[in-house]
Write a protein that holds these residues in place. Structure first.
Motif, PDB file in Angstrom:
ATOM      1  N   GLU A 184       0.829  -1.204   0.000  1.00  0.00           N
ATOM      2  CA  GLU A 184       0.000   0.000   0.000  1.00  0.00           C
ATOM      3  C   GLU A 184       0.869   1.262   0.000  1.00  0.00           C
ATOM      4  OE1 GLU A 184      -3.285   2.234   2.839  1.00  0.00           O
ATOM      5  OE2 GLU A 184      -2.824   0.132   3.211  1.00  0.00           O
ATOM      6  N   MET A 185       1.908   1.267   0.809  1.00  0.00           N
ATOM      7  CA  MET A 185       2.800   2.435   0.858  1.00  0.00           C
ATOM      8  C   MET A 185       3.511   2.632  -0.474  1.00  0.00           C
ATOM      9  SD  MET A 185       4.443   2.353   4.683  1.00  0.00           S
ATOM     10  CE  MET A 185       5.002   0.656   4.629  1.00  0.00           C
ATOM     11  N   ASN A 186       3.984   1.550  -1.059  1.00  0.00           N
ATOM     12  CA  ASN A 186       4.687   1.609  -2.333  1.00  0.00           C
ATOM     13  C   ASN A 186       3.759   2.116  -3.441  1.00  0.00           C
ATOM     14  OD1 ASN A 186       5.968   0.990  -4.793  1.00  0.00           O
ATOM     15  ND2 ASN A 186       7.086  -0.698  -3.881  1.00  0.00           N
ATOM     16  N   ALA A 187       2.550   1.575  -3.501  1.00  0.00           N
ATOM     17  CA  ALA A 187       1.590   1.981  -4.523  1.00  0.00           C
ATOM     18  C   ALA A 187       1.218   3.450  -4.362  1.00  0.00           C
ATOM     19  CB  ALA A 187       0.343   1.111  -4.458  1.00  0.00           C
ATOM     20  N   ALA A 188       1.025   3.898  -3.128  1.00  0.00           N
ATOM     21  CA  ALA A 188       0.685   5.308  -2.889  1.00  0.00           C
ATOM     22  C   ALA A 188       1.808   6.213  -3.374  1.00  0.00           C
ATOM     23  CB  ALA A 188       0.408   5.544  -1.410  1.00  0.00           C
ATOM     24  N   ALA A 189       3.046   5.859  -3.077  1.00  0.00           N
ATOM     25  CA  ALA A 189       4.175   6.675  -3.520  1.00  0.00           C
ATOM     26  C   ALA A 189       4.222   6.769  -5.046  1.00  0.00           C
ATOM     27  CB  ALA A 189       5.488   6.105  -2.980  1.00  0.00           C
ATOM     28  N   LEU A 210       1.676   6.401  -7.182  1.00  0.00           N
ATOM     29  CA  LEU A 210       0.541   7.187  -7.663  1.00  0.00           C
ATOM     30  C   LEU A 210       0.701   8.670  -7.371  1.00  0.00           C
ATOM     31  CD1 LEU A 210      -2.369   4.785  -6.676  1.00  0.00           C
ATOM     32  CD2 LEU A 210      -1.527   5.269  -8.974  1.00  0.00           C
ATOM     33  N   TRP A 211       1.189   9.002  -6.187  1.00  0.00           N
ATOM     34  CA  TRP A 211       1.320  10.417  -5.834  1.00  0.00           C
ATOM     35  C   TRP A 211       2.418  11.075  -6.666  1.00  0.00           C
ATOM     36  CZ3 TRP A 211      -0.861  12.979  -1.190  1.00  0.00           C
ATOM     37  CH2 TRP A 211      -1.985  12.297  -0.716  1.00  0.00           C
ATOM     38  N   LYS A 212       3.516  10.366  -6.912  1.00  0.00           N
ATOM     39  CA  LYS A 212       4.571  10.918  -7.784  1.00  0.00           C
ATOM     40  C   LYS A 212       4.048  11.083  -9.205  1.00  0.00           C
ATOM     41  CE  LYS A 212       8.479   9.093  -5.198  1.00  0.00           C
ATOM     42  NZ  LYS A 212       9.569   8.103  -5.169  1.00  0.00           N
ATOM     43  N   ALA A 216      -0.513  14.279 -14.512  1.00  0.00           N
ATOM     44  CA  ALA A 216      -1.743  15.069 -14.406  1.00  0.00           C
ATOM     45  C   ALA A 216      -1.464  16.524 -14.031  1.00  0.00           C
ATOM     46  CB  ALA A 216      -2.686  14.450 -13.382  1.00  0.00           C
ATOM     47  N   LYS A 217      -0.214  16.836 -13.734  1.00  0.00           N
ATOM     48  CA  LYS A 217       0.176  18.189 -13.343  1.00  0.00           C
ATOM     49  C   LYS A 217      -0.646  18.679 -12.150  1.00  0.00           C
ATOM     50  CE  LYS A 217       2.859  18.743 -17.044  1.00  0.00           C
ATOM     51  NZ  LYS A 217       3.547  17.492 -17.164  1.00  0.00           N
ATOM     52  N   MET A 218      -0.808  17.812 -11.156  1.00  0.00           N
ATOM     53  CA  MET A 218      -1.539  18.174  -9.946  1.00  0.00           C
ATOM     54  C   MET A 218      -0.919  17.495  -8.745  1.00  0.00           C
ATOM     55  SD  MET A 218      -4.961  15.869 -10.176  1.00  0.00           S
ATOM     56  CE  MET A 218      -5.013  14.881  -8.716  1.00  0.00           C
ATOM     57  N   ARG A 219      -1.287  17.978  -7.560  1.00  0.00           N
ATOM     58  CA  ARG A 219      -0.805  17.395  -6.308  1.00  0.00           C
ATOM     59  C   ARG A 219      -1.991  17.084  -5.415  1.00  0.00           C
ATOM     60  NH1 ARG A 219       4.032  21.549  -4.615  1.00  0.00           N
ATOM     61  NH2 ARG A 219       5.391  21.034  -6.352  1.00  0.00           N
ATOM     62  N   HIS A 270       0.427   7.463   5.121  1.00  0.00           N
ATOM     63  CA  HIS A 270       0.551   8.913   5.285  1.00  0.00           C
ATOM     64  C   HIS A 270       1.954   9.279   5.756  1.00  0.00           C
ATOM     65  CE1 HIS A 270       0.200  12.481   7.999  1.00  0.00           C
ATOM     66  NE2 HIS A 270      -0.204  12.981   6.856  1.00  0.00           N
ATOM     67  N   GLN A 271       2.416   8.566   6.772  1.00  0.00           N
ATOM     68  CA  GLN A 271       3.753   8.814   7.311  1.00  0.00           C
ATOM     69  C   GLN A 271       4.819   8.608   6.233  1.00  0.00           C
ATOM     70  OE1 GLN A 271       4.603   6.395  10.737  1.00  0.00           O
ATOM     71  NE2 GLN A 271       6.745   6.966  10.775  1.00  0.00           N
ATOM     72  N   ARG A 272       4.694   7.554   5.459  1.00  0.00           N
ATOM     73  CA  ARG A 272       5.680   7.241   4.420  1.00  0.00           C
ATOM     74  C   ARG A 272       5.720   8.325   3.343  1.00  0.00           C
ATOM     75  NH1 ARG A 272      10.437   5.615   3.103  1.00  0.00           N
ATOM     76  NH2 ARG A 272      10.539   4.601   1.088  1.00  0.00           N
ATOM     77  N   LEU A 273       4.552   8.802   2.908  1.00  0.00           N
ATOM     78  CA  LEU A 273       4.516   9.853   1.878  1.00  0.00           C
ATOM     79  C   LEU A 273       5.229  11.105   2.358  1.00  0.00           C
ATOM     80  CD1 LEU A 273       0.869   9.415   0.577  1.00  0.00           C
ATOM     81  CD2 LEU A 273       2.971   8.866  -0.659  1.00  0.00           C
ATOM     82  N   ASN A 274       5.064  11.445   3.625  1.00  0.00           N
ATOM     83  CA  ASN A 274       5.750  12.618   4.169  1.00  0.00           C
ATOM     84  C   ASN A 274       7.234  12.355   4.393  1.00  0.00           C
ATOM     85  OD1 ASN A 274       3.832  14.765   4.271  1.00  0.00           O
ATOM     86  ND2 ASN A 274       2.765  13.658   5.888  1.00  0.00           N
ATOM     87  N   GLU A 275       7.606  11.118   4.732  1.00  0.00           N
ATOM     88  CA  GLU A 275       9.024  10.777   4.910  1.00  0.00           C
ATOM     89  C   GLU A 275       9.804  10.909   3.605  1.00  0.00           C
ATOM     90  OE1 GLU A 275       9.138   6.809   6.452  1.00  0.00           O
ATOM     91  OE2 GLU A 275       8.739   7.446   8.511  1.00  0.00           O
ATOM     92  N   ILE A 276       9.222  10.401   2.522  1.00  0.00           N
ATOM     93  CA  ILE A 276       9.958  10.444   1.245  1.00  0.00           C
ATOM     94  C   ILE A 276       9.792  11.781   0.545  1.00  0.00           C
ATOM     95  CG2 ILE A 276       9.843   7.951   0.921  1.00  0.00           C
ATOM     96  CD1 ILE A 276       7.647   8.413  -1.171  1.00  0.00           C
ATOM     97  N   LYS A 277       9.004  12.675   1.158  1.00  0.00           N
ATOM     98  CA  LYS A 277       8.802  14.026   0.627  1.00  0.00           C
ATOM     99  C   LYS A 277       8.431  13.965  -0.852  1.00  0.00           C
ATOM    100  CE  LYS A 277      11.759  16.050   4.102  1.00  0.00           C
ATOM    101  NZ  LYS A 277      10.743  15.956   5.094  1.00  0.00           N
ATOM    102  N   VAL A 278       7.318  13.285  -1.095  1.00  0.00           N
ATOM    103  CA  VAL A 278       6.878  12.978  -2.449  1.00  0.00           C
ATOM    104  C   VAL A 278       6.727  14.237  -3.314  1.00  0.00           C
ATOM    105  CG1 VAL A 278       4.410  12.896  -1.916  1.00  0.00           C
ATOM    106  CG2 VAL A 278       5.303  11.484  -3.744  1.00  0.00           C
ATOM    107  N   TYR A 279       6.377  15.380  -2.705  1.00  0.00           N
ATOM    108  CA  TYR A 279       6.237  16.634  -3.451  1.00  0.00           C
ATOM    109  C   TYR A 279       7.307  17.652  -3.088  1.00  0.00           C
ATOM    110  CZ  TYR A 279       1.569  14.949  -4.723  1.00  0.00           C
ATOM    111  OH  TYR A 279       0.507  14.230  -5.205  1.00  0.00           O
ATOM    112  N   GLY A 280       8.383  17.213  -2.484  1.00  0.00           N
ATOM    113  CA  GLY A 280       9.460  18.118  -2.111  1.00  0.00           C
ATOM    114  C   GLY A 280       9.437  18.422  -0.623  1.00  0.00           C
ATOM    115  N   LYS A 281      10.518  19.059  -0.165  1.00  0.00           N
ATOM    116  CA  LYS A 281      10.685  19.254   1.280  1.00  0.00           C
ATOM    117  C   LYS A 281       9.733  20.274   1.891  1.00  0.00           C
ATOM    118  CE  LYS A 281      14.434  22.597   0.854  1.00  0.00           C
ATOM    119  NZ  LYS A 281      15.793  22.911   1.246  1.00  0.00           N
TER     120      LYS A 281
END
Length: 116
Positions: free
Chosen positions: A32-37, A39-41, A47-50, A63-74
């Motif tokens: 689930e964490m891998n798939a979310a990362a 899709l969000w990237k 789609a040019k959206m966040r 949620h924690q993982r997406l924020n850890e890897i800073k999927v949209y930058g720091k």
């Protein structure tokens, strides 16, 4: 249910593996964490959206993982919202457990009706 060593399982597996291939090794939580990362990237690239908020069922690992890897930058923090039915279910279960505990102690939980 069939058992991996049964002829029925082998027939099912031979037919099934044509269309389905294993593409992930790991636990369902890590999948689930891998798939979310992914899709969000992809949302930014294709789609040019966040996404700014994750709707969650109470499990904070994705949620924690997406924020850890800073999927949209720091400088971008992803918010988390609880799925309200999930919260209500947890509260209801907790209340039922309290009632059961009190009943075991011999406390009466009689409800009086009120005329309206």
């Amino acid at each position: 249910m069939l058992g991996k060593n049964t002829p029925e399982f082998r027939i099912w597996h031979d037919f099934h593996k044509i269309d389905c291939q294993k593409i992930f090794n790991g636990s369902s939580n890590s999948m689930e964490m891998n798939a979310a990362a992914i899709l969000w990237k992809r949302s930014v690239k294709e789609a040019k959206m966040r996404y700014t908020t994750l709707l969650s069922d109470g499990d904070g690992k994705t949620h924690q993982r997406l924020n850890e890897i800073k999927v949209y930058g720091k400088n971008v923090t992803i918010m988390k919202e609880e799925y309200i039915n999930h919260v209500a279910k947890r509260v209801g279960t907790g209340l039922r457990n309290v009632v059961q505990d009190w009943k075991k102690k011999g406390v009466s939980l009689g409800v009086k009706s009120v005329a309206v």
